[in-house]
Design an enzyme around this catalytic site. Structure first.
Site, PDB file in Angstrom:
ATOM      1  N   ASN A   8       0.177  73.074  36.311  1.00 10.12           N
ATOM      2  CA  ASN A   8      -1.069  72.943  35.564  1.00 10.12           C
ATOM      3  C   ASN A   8      -1.191  74.120  34.596  1.00 10.12           C
ATOM      4  O   ASN A   8      -1.459  75.242  35.014  1.00 10.12           O
ATOM      5  CB  ASN A   8      -2.262  72.918  36.532  1.00 10.12           C
ATOM      6  N   LYS A  10      -3.385  74.591  32.300  1.00 16.92           N
ATOM      7  CA  LYS A  10      -4.780  74.913  31.990  1.00 16.92           C
ATOM      8  C   LYS A  10      -4.975  75.107  30.480  1.00 16.92           C
ATOM      9  O   LYS A  10      -4.423  74.360  29.693  1.00 16.92           O
ATOM     10  CB  LYS A  10      -5.227  76.123  32.812  1.00 16.92           C
ATOM     11  N   HIS A  97     -10.764  69.331  39.693  1.00 19.24           N
ATOM     12  CA  HIS A  97     -10.245  70.700  39.812  1.00 19.24           C
ATOM     13  C   HIS A  97     -11.419  71.657  39.943  1.00 19.24           C
ATOM     14  O   HIS A  97     -12.475  71.470  39.341  1.00 19.24           O
ATOM     15  CB  HIS A  97      -9.393  71.060  38.599  1.00 19.24           C
ATOM     16  N   GLU A  99     -12.173  74.419  38.751  1.00 16.27           N
ATOM     17  CA  GLU A  99     -12.725  74.995  37.526  1.00 16.27           C
ATOM     18  C   GLU A  99     -13.639  74.009  36.815  1.00 16.27           C
ATOM     19  O   GLU A  99     -14.611  74.414  36.162  1.00 16.27           O
ATOM     20  CB  GLU A  99     -11.575  75.456  36.624  1.00 16.27           C
ATOM     21  N   GLU A 170      -7.061  73.013  47.297  1.00 14.33           N
ATOM     22  CA  GLU A 170      -6.993  74.302  46.615  1.00 14.33           C
ATOM     23  C   GLU A 170      -8.211  75.132  47.004  1.00 14.33           C
ATOM     24  O   GLU A 170      -9.298  74.934  46.478  1.00 14.33           O
ATOM     25  CB  GLU A 170      -6.929  74.105  45.094  1.00 14.33           C
ATOM     26  N   GLY A 176      -5.847  81.850  41.194  1.00 12.70           N
ATOM     27  CA  GLY A 176      -5.774  82.887  40.174  1.00 12.70           C
ATOM     28  C   GLY A 176      -6.149  84.269  40.647  1.00 12.70           C
ATOM     29  O   GLY A 176      -6.296  85.183  39.842  1.00 12.70           O
ATOM     30  N   SER A 216      -2.537  80.215  44.017  1.00 12.14           N
ATOM     31  CA  SER A 216      -1.636  81.370  43.896  1.00 12.14           C
ATOM     32  C   SER A 216      -0.273  81.115  44.527  1.00 12.14           C
ATOM     33  O   SER A 216       0.271  81.956  45.244  1.00 12.14           O
ATOM     34  CB  SER A 216      -2.286  82.625  44.503  1.00 12.14           C
TER      35      SER A 216
END
Length: 252
Positions: A8, A10, A97, A99, A170, A176, A216
């Site tokens: 991904n 992003k 996701h 985010e 996730e 991240g 990560s």
């Protein structure tokens, strides 16, 4: 069941950079892609074309999209439709996701609409689920993941092909940050996901739907993660931006 190794990208990479990275990834895995692995590259919308060109004809590779709006077409300024993604060569798309949930405000109901609409349009869907750090500390992992799965899969047909849908667990606190859920934590969360899939679709389908881990993932920990029960692939962010790094994860 092939393990799905998803990159991904992003909101990174201009068109030329994406094409170059995809070409380098293809070259790095030429003759080295394990038979039990499928590679999925998910670039930003503006880089779908160059990425598709770089991967064209490469066995074991697929193109995906990070998002779409659940409508065939219409007055939805700034959005993109599943048919547009299919036209651009996409086979997969993400929904839910973290985010998009926690930065852009997408709720469980919208995520569920996206999953069902994407499947109906012909995309294979990856539903992302996972808890925030305060939810884990409060012992709410199972409750959060179960709620997100229930809403995200609410309108998915009971006879869906297990190849058409995947779940990406996730933990939000590990995305991240350099932190990674430990083997026991991953095993526990993925067991919850598997149990919910079997309850929703029955053992013939629920046991075959792939569950990915995201958070990560790096070359140094990918092998251990992939060895955990019910881990059928990974969803990789930062470590997928460089071809050599992601190739090492794919072959871990």
């Amino acid at each position: 069941m092939k393990k799905l190794m998803a990159a991904n990208w992003k909101m990174y990479k201009l068109a030329g950079e994406a094409g170059d990275t995809a070409a380098a990834l293809r070259a790095a895995l030429d003759g080295k892609l394990p038979a039990d692995r499928e590679v999925l590259v998910i670039p930003p919308f503006t880089a779908l074309g160059p990425t598709r060109q770089a991967l064209d004809g490469a066995a074991g590779f697929a193109l995906g999209a990070q998002n779409f709006y659940p409508s065939k077409q219409g007055a939805f300024t700034g959005e993109i439709a599943p048919d547009m993604l299919l036209d651009a060569g996409c086979r997969y798309a993400l929904a839910g996701h973290s985010e998009r949930r926690h930065i852009l405000g997408e709720d469980d109901a919208l995520v569920g609409r996206k999953v069902a609409f994407g499947l109906a349009a012909g995309l294979s869907m990856i539903l992302c689920v996972g808890e925030k750090i305060e939810e884990r500390q409060a012992g709410e992992v199972e409750a959060v993941v179960s709620r997100q799965l229930t809403a995200g899969l609410a309108d998915v047909p009971a006879d869906v092909s297990p190849d058409a849908v995947a779940i990406a667990y996730e933990p939000v606190w590990a995305i991240g940050t350099g932190l990674t859920a430990g083997p026991a934590e991953v095993d526990e969360a993925h067991a919850v996901v598997r149990a919910r899939l079997v309850a929703r679709f029955g053992p013939q389908i629920g046991a075959k739907i792939r569950i990915l881990y995201g958070g990560s993932v790096k070359p140094g920990n990918a092998g251990e993660i992939l060895g955990i029960d019910n881990v059928d692939g990974v969803l990789v962010g930062g470590a997928s931006l460089e071809a050599g790094s992601f190739a090492a994860i794919v072959t871990a």
